[in-house]
Design a protein around this motif. Structure first.
Motif, short mmCIF file in Angstrom:
data_model
loop_
_atom_site.label_atom_id
_atom_site.label_comp_id
_atom_site.label_asym_id
_atom_site.label_seq_id
_atom_site.Cartn_x
_atom_site.Cartn_y
_atom_site.Cartn_z
N TYR A 1 1.09 -1.12 -0.01
CA TYR A 1 0.25 -0.04 0.35
C TYR A 1 0.80 1.28 0.06
CZ TYR A 1 -4.52 -1.99 0.34
OH TYR A 1 -6.28 -2.17 0.37
N PRO A 2 1.86 1.44 0.88
CA PRO A 2 2.59 2.55 0.61
C PRO A 2 3.84 2.82 -0.30
CG PRO A 2 2.87 1.46 3.37
CD PRO A 2 2.13 1.08 2.11
N ILE A 3 3.68 2.07 -0.99
CA ILE A 3 4.33 2.39 -2.56
C ILE A 3 3.35 2.81 -3.88
CG2 ILE A 3 5.55 0.77 -4.77
CD1 ILE A 3 6.21 -1.15 -2.56
N GLN A 4 2.08 1.66 -3.37
CA GLN A 4 1.03 2.26 -4.46
C GLN A 4 0.71 3.62 -4.12
OE1 GLN A 4 -3.33 1.58 -3.02
NE2 GLN A 4 -3.35 0.93 -5.11
N VAL B 1 2.44 -6.40 -8.88
CA VAL B 1 2.01 -4.98 -9.39
C VAL B 1 2.51 -4.23 -9.15
CG1 VAL B 1 0.34 -3.02 -9.53
CG2 VAL B 1 -0.62 -5.99 -9.43
N VAL B 2 3.00 -3.63 -7.94
CA VAL B 2 3.53 -2.54 -7.17
C VAL B 2 5.31 -3.02 -7.46
CG1 VAL B 2 2.05 -1.97 -5.42
CG2 VAL B 2 4.42 -3.40 -4.83
N LEU B 3 5.41 -3.83 -7.49
CA LEU B 3 6.42 -3.78 -7.95
C LEU B 3 7.08 -3.62 -9.28
CD1 LEU B 3 8.21 -7.79 -6.66
CD2 LEU B 3 9.03 -5.59 -6.87
N GLY B 4 6.52 -3.29 -10.51
CA GLY B 4 6.09 -2.58 -11.51
C GLY B 4 6.42 -1.63 -11.02
N TYR B 5 5.60 -0.56 -10.33
CA TYR B 5 5.40 -0.20 -9.91
C TYR B 5 6.79 1.07 -10.03
CZ TYR B 5 0.11 0.32 -9.61
OH TYR B 5 -0.73 0.00 -10.17
N VAL B 6 7.77 0.21 -8.53
CA VAL B 6 8.77 0.52 -8.04
C VAL B 6 9.68 0.47 -9.62
CG1 VAL B 6 11.29 -0.08 -6.82
CG2 VAL B 6 8.47 -0.16 -6.24
N ALA B 7 9.36 -0.69 -9.98
CA ALA B 7 10.22 -0.67 -11.71
C ALA B 7 10.28 0.73 -12.50
CB ALA B 7 9.78 -2.06 -12.55
N GLU B 8 9.11 1.09 -12.31
CA GLU B 8 8.88 2.51 -13.59
C GLU B 8 9.72 3.87 -12.76
OE1 GLU B 8 5.30 4.93 -14.60
OE2 GLU B 8 4.76 3.42 -14.44
N ILE B 9 9.27 3.60 -11.52
CA ILE B 9 10.30 4.71 -10.96
C ILE B 9 11.64 4.50 -10.74
CG2 ILE B 9 10.73 5.82 -8.08
CD1 ILE B 9 7.47 4.36 -7.56
N ALA C 1 8.70 -9.70 -9.75
CA ALA C 1 7.78 -9.60 -10.69
C ALA C 1 7.36 -11.23 -11.05
CB ALA C 1 7.87 -8.26 -11.20
N SER C 2 8.25 -10.98 -11.53
CA SER C 2 8.28 -12.35 -12.71
C SER C 2 8.30 -13.49 -11.47
CB SER C 2 9.60 -12.25 -13.57
OG SER C 2 9.69 -12.96 -14.54
#
Length: 437
Positions: A138-141, A236-244, A262-263
């Motif tokens: 949640y904090p990552i999201q 999903v949020v690991l994808g967010y961190v990858a984008e960040i 994530a994979s």
């Protein structure tokens, strides 16, 4: 707590009035629920952080606090003070994760309040140390959606990077819980769902690529160690961190590490979390252990299987999700209840035949049918138990019987659902993409 209502929130209240001009009850309920979190649970601190209580419990849950302020991101798009307030929530969450990534709830100060007698590695700053994957998701999201809504990136600092490193370490360790994890949790003289079996280790698992969780977002112990919707959320949020990592931090190593984990989680879900149901066909299970054990159910708390597209795991029209949803909203789900006033998903956390407003809000926001969304709205309006607020669980035959009369998360979920019916959603979220397709 904050008293003055900012113009940015008033505008959203007016938007609801414009969308539902003849529904005075909805207008009143929305304003009351929407302002509840802002007026009663947020506490700005001198250090620039924001402490958030859940409502009737004076502690800050990482999960709840993110969900509580999420609808205000819509206001933060044009309100710098609101954006700063939410950034303060993120900064306090990150600070807590760096204190203890296994804890789910924290005190405002290191005062030793909460469950200090639990047999686990407690600290005075920790209210409760039930390890839940979603407490780290949640904090990552929230930090990601804050960036997408406002363009702010100041919160992606050294503390944020350290928190991500701590999260990655925990999730990788818990991929091999039996061999590598030192986490233990026991609570004496309570129901079984409030403690872990096997001397605090929890149920036995084998490596699958999934990451282990001690407890569900309900704070109830997992029956099997791999909680599938929480693993979906983590992917999903690991994808967010990858984008960040790529676009903000310019950290290719962090991006690659997140994409790899994530994979592994996604592959684990594909191999261990799918079941060919004799009625509902290919669908997801709620929990598994990697050894053939699995649990068919859903819980009202988010992340849930019902919330898969809301979280970003799949499209809203995904076939496997449709099959799973059909199961979840049927009597085949042991926590789906039907009554004289309402039907929906409840939880083993609350009494039999009690359903949750959080689950109703998720059902509404994930529905692709307008008639279903309208029906859910009417059910929520008629199940406030004469208070004008949402609750944790309520009796499907008598909504006047409910748990927790001050539960900010439920009020915020109702608010987000109503705003979605007005064509509004948080930028960067799957719901925003759905509405604007």
């Amino acid at each position: 707590m904050i008293k003055n209502t900012p113009t940015s929130l008033t505008k959203l209240i007016d938007r609801v009035k414009e969308t539902f001009p003849d529904d005075e009850k909805l207008q009143t309920m929305f304003e009351q629920c929407f302002l509840n979190t802002y007026e009663t649970t947020l506490k700005p601190k001198e250090d620039g952080t924001t402490f958030v209580i859940t409502g009737d419990i004076p502690a800050m849950w990482l999960r709840d606090s993110a969900a509580q302020v999420r609808p205000y991101l819509i206001a933060a798009e044009e309100d710098e003070e609101m954006a700063n307030l939410i950034e303060g929530v993120v900064r306090r969450q990150i600070r807590y994760i760096n204190e203890d990534p296994y804890a789910n709830a924290f005190n405002e100060e290191p005062n030793g309040n909460g469950y200090q007698s639990d047999q686990t590695d407690m600290k005075p700053i920790v209210w409760e140390r039930k390890y839940e994957i979603d407490s780290l998701c949640y904090p990552i999201q929230l930090s990601y959606l804050l960036w997408k809504s406002t363009g702010k990136t100041e919160h992606f600092d050294e503390s944020f990077v350290q928190a991500i490193k701590n999260i990655l370490h925990v999730w990788k360790t818990e991929q091999e819980h039996e061999e590598k994890s030192s986490y233990r949790f026991e609570r004496e003289n309570v129901r079984q769902s409030d403690t872990l079996i096997r001397d605090g280790r929890g149920s036995d698992t084998v490596r699958t690529g999934l990451t282990w969780s001690a407890f569900r977002p309900s704070d109830d112990a997992c029956l099997y160690g791999y909680l599938v919707p929480a693993n979906m959320f983590a992917a999903v949020v690991l994808g967010y961190v990858a984008e960040i990592g790529e676009k903000v931090l310019h950290n290719e190593e962090l991006k690659t590490e997140c994409e790899q984990l994530a994979s592994e989680i996604r592959m684990g879900i594909e191999h261990y979390a799918l079941l060919n149901h004799p009625v509902h066909q290919e669908m997801y299970v709620y929990e598994t252990d990697g050894k053939g054990g699995y649990h068919l159910m859903d819980d009202a708390n988010v992340p849930s299987l019902l919330s898969m597209p809301y979280l970003g795991w799949c499209d809203f029209e995904d076939k496997r999700y449709a099959n799973t949803r059909q199961f979840l909203l049927s009597r085949d789900n042991p926590y789906y209840y039907e009554g004289k006033v309402a039907s929906g998903i409840g939880s083993p956390h609350t009494p039999d035949h009690y359903i949750w407003h959080i689950a109703l809000a998720i059902q509404g926001m994930t529905s692709i049918e307008e008639d279903e969304r309208k029906q859910i709205l009417e059910v929520m309006k008629e199940s406030e138990g004469g208070t004008g607020f949402m609750h944790e669980g309520f009796n499907t035959d008598d909504p006047g019987e409910f748990t927790r009369d001050w539960f900010s998360w439920a009020n915020s979920m109702f608010s987000e659902f109503v705003l979605s019916l007005c064509g509004l959603a948080v930028k960067g979220s799957p719901l925003h993409k759905k509405i604007n397709c």
